[in-house]
Design a protein around this motif. Structure first.
Motif, PDB file in Angstrom:
ATOM      1  N   ASP A   1      13.696   6.300   8.144  1.00 44.92           N
ATOM      2  CA  ASP A   1      14.676   5.128   8.053  1.00 44.92           C
ATOM      3  C   ASP A   1      15.365   4.442   9.620  1.00 44.92           C
ATOM      4  N   ALA A   2      15.481   5.726  10.312  1.00 41.09           N
ATOM      5  CA  ALA A   2      15.400   4.692  11.670  1.00 41.09           C
ATOM      6  C   ALA A   2      14.220   4.288  12.307  1.00 41.09           C
ATOM      7  N   TRP A   3      13.056   4.604  12.009  1.00 38.71           N
ATOM      8  CA  TRP A   3      12.537   3.395  12.319  1.00 38.71           C
ATOM      9  C   TRP A   3      12.293   1.838  11.806  1.00 38.71           C
ATOM     10  N   ASN A   4      12.350   2.024  10.292  1.00 41.80           N
ATOM     11  CA  ASN A   4      12.862   1.314   9.681  1.00 41.80           C
ATOM     12  C   ASN A   4      13.798  -0.306  10.081  1.00 41.80           C
ATOM     13  N   ARG A   5      15.082   0.500  10.273  1.00 44.90           N
ATOM     14  CA  ARG A   5      16.141  -0.763  11.045  1.00 44.90           C
ATOM     15  C   ARG A   5      16.033  -0.289  12.249  1.00 44.90           C
TER      16      ARG A   5
ATOM     17  N   ALA B   1       9.910   0.936   2.490  1.00 48.35           N
ATOM     18  CA  ALA B   1      10.348   2.029   2.123  1.00 48.35           C
ATOM     19  C   ALA B   1       9.444   2.768   2.539  1.00 48.35           C
ATOM     20  N   THR B   2       7.896   3.016   3.796  1.00 55.96           N
ATOM     21  CA  THR B   2       6.952   3.372   3.924  1.00 55.96           C
ATOM     22  C   THR B   2       7.454   3.359   5.666  1.00 55.96           C
TER      23      THR B   2
ATOM     24  N   GLY C   1       4.465  -5.667  -3.543  1.00 57.71           N
ATOM     25  CA  GLY C   1       5.540  -4.882  -3.486  1.00 57.71           C
ATOM     26  C   GLY C   1       6.168  -5.600  -2.032  1.00 57.71           C
ATOM     27  N   ARG C   2       5.796  -4.574  -1.328  1.00 56.50           N
ATOM     28  CA  ARG C   2       5.658  -3.609  -0.383  1.00 56.50           C
ATOM     29  C   ARG C   2       5.634  -5.634   0.693  1.00 56.50           C
ATOM     30  N   GLN C   3       4.488  -5.633   0.807  1.00 54.42           N
ATOM     31  CA  GLN C   3       4.988  -7.158   1.568  1.00 54.42           C
ATOM     32  C   GLN C   3       5.778  -7.981   1.685  1.00 54.42           C
ATOM     33  N   LEU C   4       6.190  -8.472   0.265  1.00 56.42           N
ATOM     34  CA  LEU C   4       7.627  -8.985   0.156  1.00 56.42           C
ATOM     35  C   LEU C   4       8.686  -8.326   0.719  1.00 56.42           C
TER      36      LEU C   4
END
Length: 368
Positions: free
Chosen positions: A307-311, A303-304, A352-355
């Motif tokens: 949103d647009a970059w993550n998608r 979630a870091t 958690g973020r790595q998983l």
């Protein structure tokens, strides 16, 4: 580096249950062979060829414009009944459960004697008296059954467990008792039951249509004879039963799943590294031994960040993995970027973020 195991699961991740019936809303019109007019719904045939049972009336239909009506009895004709039948796109799989849904209505209190009949042979060529046939299920036995005093459209839900030889479905009045005498409706001699919006789907979301369903659909739609042509066929085949060639059964998909973790990509990159190549090469060898229906690759991030970059990043990673796997199979591969929508761990911790930063591969296998 931690070795990843190949996981086996039955999660209904991508494949969707599909309707085994054609033209369930009766909106597609058949053009009959004799008169070249739209006198019937595509894919559905009536047991009395000369009877007009196909109605176009948006005000009366449950949805759309069309519905069908069946005769459950007649004021003066003993045991006069009409039925409508259709071929299934695929034969049902023995022991599997199917959900049949449709809407029904009647101005008469007769719905408890109306039923559904699944058969391996064509009901059009049935020799037995209709009142001697026991249906697969009466509406009074349905999970969601109609109230016989209600004259509005009512939903019927039937959960049906197959015996494995079902190739046809027939709707109609299967009660042993006859219905005669005044109908209670002015100038009306028939006791009618109306049907609309019918569907039959597997309850297992990993069960899909047989591989030749499109060919079967074309054959069902190509059966255009009605009226006199249909009557001659029915008369001939009732004394000379045709050899029935049942369609193939539905296909149950099993799913192999592999998770490609974040460490197989450079930071904020979608380029797979050498370790990822070794893992995917091993997975491609596994794929070569399977009869694959399709492959779905889903990319995920934590979630870091925006949103647009993550998608975008999750889609690019999924696309890189999908492109590498596509070299080893002719089966279609679908890639999707989910961003941070589907976490598997707590984003508040580094672990958690790595998983959560991962690519999931789902291989849907045919199991005939």
């Amino acid at each position: 580096m931690r070795q990843l195991a190949l996981l086996f699961t039955l999660l209904p991740f991508w494949s969707a249950a599909q309707n085994l019936l054609v033209n369930g809303g009766f909106e597609e019109e058949n053009i009959c062979t004799e008169y070249r007019i739209n006198c019937a719904p595509e894919g559905w045939i009536y047991t009395v060829p000369s009877f007009i049972y196909y109605f176009k009336d948006p005000a009366l239909a449950h949805s759309g414009q069309y519905f069908v009506a069946l005769v459950a009895g007649h004021a003066k004709k003993p045991y006069y009944r009409t039925f409508v039948r259709s071929r299934l796109l695929c034969r049902l799989r023995k022991g599997k459960e199917y959900r049949l849904e449709f809407f029904v209505r009647s101005p008469h209190r007769i719905l408890d004697s109306v039923g559904v009949y699944f058969s391996g042979d064509d009901f059009l060529f049935e020799k037995r008296r209709y009142q001697d046939i026991r249906p697969s299920v009466f509406l009074s036995e349905a999970e969601q059954r109609p109230r016989i005093a209600d004259t509005n459209w009512q939903k019927v839900v039937i959960n049906y467990r197959a015996n494995g030889d079902e190739s046809f479905i027939t709707l109609g009045m299967f009660g042993r008792r006859d219905i005669t005498g005044p109908t209670g409706i002015s100038r009306e001699s028939n006791y009618f039951v109306r049907f609309d919006d019918i569907s039959l789907v597997p309850t297992d979301p990993n069960e899909i249509l047989c591989l030749d369903w499109m060919k079967n659909r074309e054959e069902i739609y190509a059966q255009n004879e009605r009226h006199e042509h249909q009557m001659r066929l029915m008369k001939f085949f009732r004394t000379n039963p045709p050899r029935t060639v049942p369609p193939k059964t539905t296909v149950v998909l099993k799913i192999d799943t592999l998770v490609v973790p974040d460490v197989f990509f450079a930071t904020n990159s979608f380029v797979i590294n050498k370790n990822a190549v070794r893992l995917l090469d091993s997975f491609r060898k596994r794929m070569a031994t399977l009869e694959i229906d399709s492959v779905v690759v889903l990319g995920h991030t934590d979630a870091t960040g925006a949103d647009a970059w993550n998608r975008e990043l999750s889609w690019r990673r999924a696309n890189s993995v999908g492109a590498y796997l596509q070299e080893a199979t002719t089966s279609p591969i679908v890639t999707r970027g989910m961003g941070s929508q589907r976490p598997v761990a707590d984003n508040r911790s580094a672990r958690g973020r790595q998983l959560n930063r991962r690519v999931e591969i789902f291989i849907y296998k045919r199991n005939d």
